[in-house]
Design an enzyme around this catalytic site. Structure first.
Site, PDB file in Angstrom:
ATOM      1  N   CYS A 122       0.843  -1.201   0.000  1.00  0.00           N
ATOM      2  CA  CYS A 122       0.000   0.000   0.000  1.00  0.00           C
ATOM      3  C   CYS A 122       0.884   1.260   0.000  1.00  0.00           C
ATOM      4  O   CYS A 122       2.082   1.213   0.241  1.00  0.00           O
ATOM      5  CB  CYS A 122      -0.961   0.006   1.189  1.00  0.00           C
ATOM      6  N   HIS A 123       0.276   2.390  -0.249  1.00  0.00           N
ATOM      7  CA  HIS A 123       0.996   3.667  -0.326  1.00  0.00           C
ATOM      8  C   HIS A 123       1.784   3.945   0.945  1.00  0.00           C
ATOM      9  O   HIS A 123       2.971   4.267   0.896  1.00  0.00           O
ATOM     10  CB  HIS A 123       0.009   4.807  -0.605  1.00  0.00           C
TER      11      HIS A 123
END
Length: 168
Positions: A122-123
């Site tokens: 994920c970011h």
């Protein structure tokens, strides 16, 4: 649904099938069976679980270690990148449901990052690794349990957020 298909030859609409693939939650409320689909399913499940949980009694929160390190500091809790970019002080721990590119100025100042959502790619995980900031993702509840000013210890060796002191 199976009964309708087998006995009455009634098929589910494709849009219902697509929504069920995104998520489904069933809830019985006052004897009435209610089905929630898609994003609404996740929101309802979260509401039902968190409404039963006394968040004040939570002392530890588990998640997935996304970037190595340990850190102790005060939390800054927000759902808003603009607020984080404006108000997060250097060294505070960014606590948010998830991050996007809009959070970059705040993440650069953060001592650690903790999110409700996400996994290893994920970011928040990727950016934290790039910046060398301890990060725990996928806690499901951290942004609802912690409040701005709470003092916590982030231990990514075991994916644990330990609440040291609650801010009143």
């Amino acid at each position: 649904d199976v009964e309708n298909l087998l006995e009455k030859n009634i098929y589910l609409e494709q849009k219902i099938i697509d929504l069920r693939k995104q998520g489904i939650t069933w809830h019985i409320d006052n004897g009435k069976f209610i089905e929630y689909l898609g994003n609404e399913a996740g929101e309802k499940l979260e509401e039902l679980i968190l409404s039963k949980m006394k968040t004040e009694s939570v002392s530890e929160i588990k998640g997935l270690s996304a970037s190595k390190g340990s850190y102790t500091g005060k939390c800054f809790v927000t759902k808003n990148a603009k607020a984080a970019n404006k108000s997060l002080k250097k060294g505070e721990i960014l606590v948010t449901p998830m991050t996007t590119v809009d959070y970059l100025p705040a993440i650069r100042r953060a001592g650690a990052v903790i999110t409700d959502d996400g996994g290893a790619t994920c970011h928040a995980a990727i950016i934290s690794r790039e910046f060398g900031i301890p990060c725990i993702v996928g806690t499901k509840i951290v942004s609802k349990v912690l409040k701005t000013g709470d003092m916590v210890e982030v231990d990514t060796k075991i994916g644990l957020v330990k609440i040291i002191k609650r801010h009143n």
